[in-house]
Design an enzyme around this catalytic site. Structure first.
Site, PDB file in Angstrom:
ATOM      1  CG  ASP A 108       2.245  10.252   4.436  1.00 40.96           C
ATOM      2  OD1 ASP A 108       2.522  10.099   3.227  1.00 40.96           O
ATOM      3  OD2 ASP A 108       1.938  11.357   4.911  1.00 40.96           O
TER       4      ASP A 108
ATOM      5  CG  ASN B 114      -2.739   7.689  -3.102  1.00 36.15           C
ATOM      6  OD1 ASN B 114      -2.682   6.758  -2.305  1.00 36.15           O
ATOM      7  ND2 ASN B 114      -2.319   8.900  -2.778  1.00 36.15           N
TER       8      ASN B 114
HETATM    9  C1  FPP Z   1       2.446   7.413   0.976  1.00 37.89           C
HETATM   10  O1  FPP Z   1       3.722   7.977   0.828  1.00 37.89           O
HETATM   11  C2  FPP Z   1       2.441   6.052   0.491  1.00 37.89           C
HETATM   12  C3  FPP Z   1       1.689   5.600  -0.554  1.00 37.89           C
HETATM   13  C4  FPP Z   1       0.806   6.468  -1.341  1.00 37.89           C
HETATM   14  C5  FPP Z   1       1.772   4.217  -1.013  1.00 37.89           C
HETATM   15  C6  FPP Z   1       2.063   3.184   0.019  1.00 37.89           C
HETATM   16  C7  FPP Z   1       2.714   2.063  -0.675  1.00 37.89           C
HETATM   17  C8  FPP Z   1       3.665   1.260  -0.162  1.00 37.89           C
HETATM   18  C9  FPP Z   1       4.099   1.316   1.241  1.00 37.89           C
HETATM   19  C10 FPP Z   1       4.357   0.257  -1.000  1.00 37.89           C
HETATM   20  C11 FPP Z   1       3.518  -0.762  -1.686  1.00 37.89           C
HETATM   21  C12 FPP Z   1       2.495  -1.384  -0.831  1.00 37.89           C
HETATM   22  C13 FPP Z   1       2.216  -2.695  -0.822  1.00 37.89           C
HETATM   23  C14 FPP Z   1       1.043  -3.173  -0.065  1.00 37.89           C
HETATM   24  C15 FPP Z   1       3.060  -3.642  -1.504  1.00 37.89           C
HETATM   25  P1  FPP Z   1       3.847   9.317  -0.018  1.00 37.89           P
HETATM   26  O2  FPP Z   1       4.265   8.962  -1.388  1.00 37.89           O
HETATM   27  O3  FPP Z   1       2.588  10.122   0.077  1.00 37.89           O
HETATM   28  O4  FPP Z   1       5.016  10.029   0.746  1.00 37.89           O
HETATM   29  P2  FPP Z   1       5.223  11.611   0.926  1.00 37.89           P
HETATM   30  O5  FPP Z   1       4.141  12.083   1.866  1.00 37.89           O
HETATM   31  O6  FPP Z   1       6.574  11.690   1.551  1.00 37.89           O
HETATM   32  O7  FPP Z   1       5.147  12.224  -0.437  1.00 37.89           O
END
Ligand code: FPP
Length: 246
Positions: free
Chosen positions: A14, A62
């Site tokens: 996250d 998501n």
């Molecule tokens: C949460 O951060 C992260 C995600 C919803 C996606 C995770 C994806 C990756 C790490 C990159 C791609 C993955 C692979 C396997 C290639 P957020 O967007 O919720 O962050 P925030 O809480 O700061 O808004």
């Protein structure tokens, strides 16, 4: 590294969005930077001898994000898998997926399946599970539906249902429960991740945002785990005399 390493590490990655926003970039740049950490953490876990690594890459919730962000995440997944396959083969790492992957767009589903098939080792050095379109409650619902079908078919009596039967009907029944769950980004919640599997998992929450979760941060989490006492409901004295899982 001293002490027992966790056999299975699971990570809620996250903080990509916040990492980008504090730098006045678009959120998607945070996902790009986060994808680089995925590479590093996968290699390091395999090198350390961790047998299972599970990453929460895209939750059922998501799907409610803006369409443009979903598109970037799916594109990143495919781009990443196309580059990651050589590393997985070189290191004998098996790729598994967990979730309702039939909801993914065709191009992402096909690429995922290609790398899953390519790395279908019977004796992998490490198994890497990507949770995609994954929800812990949905996983339990799907397991319950499969058991209900057996009851309806007269193959199973309701009274005969056990915990291990539910485990056997999860999406990846051969993957053991996680020993350590790491959550980056500082939120103290499990966000519908591995609800059944984390009953006795050690939790580690760090305020570090995922794009900043470099190898020293991983080592810190593992070191903390190695100093935990896992009691599984027993007293500390009992655990010291007979250390074992339930
Ligand atoms: C949460 O951060 C992260 C995600 C919803 C996606 C995770 C994806 C990756 C790490 C990159 C791609 C993955 C692979 C396997 C290639 P957020 O967007 O919720 O962050 P925030 O809480 O700061 O808004």
């Amino acid at each position: 590294m001293e002490g027992d390493l966790p056999k299975h590490v699971a990570i809620i990655m996250d903080g990509n969005g916040r990492w980008a926003q504090t730098r006045h970039f678009g959120r998607t740049l945070g996902h790009h930077e986060g994808a680089k950490r995925v590479d590093e953490i996968v290699s390091e876990c395999a090198d350390l001898g961790i047998r299972y690594l599970t990453l929460y890459a895209f939750s059922t919730e998501n799907w409610n994000r803006p369409a443009t962000e979903i598109k970037v995440l799916m594109g990143l997944l495919v781009q990443h898998l196309s580059a990651l396959d050589k590393k997985l083969v070189k290191n004998h790492i098996r790729l598994l997926s967990k979730g309702q992957v039939d909801r993914l767009p065709g191009f992402a589903r096909n690429e995922l399946q290609r790398v899953v098939d390519l790395t279908n080792y019977s004796d992998p050095k490490m198994s890497l599970t990507l949770c995609l379109s994954y929800g812990g409650r949905q996983e339990i619902v799907d397991a319950v539906k499969a058991l209900a079908q057996k009851v309806q078919d007269g193959k199973l009596a309701p009274d005969a249902i056990t915990e291990s039967m539910i485990t056997e009907h999860l999406y990846q029944p051969d993957v053991p429960d996680p020993d350590l769950l790491i959550r980056t980004g500082g939120e103290y919640r499990v966000s519908n991740f591995l609800l059944w599997e984390i009953a006795y998992t050690e939790l580690y929450v760090t305020p570090t945002l995922w794009p900043d979760f470099t190898l020293p941060e991983l080592h810190k989490a593992l070191d903390t785990y190695q100093h935990r006492e896992r009691r599984y409901g027993k007293t500390s004295e009992q655990v010291v005399s007979t250390p074992s899982a339930p």
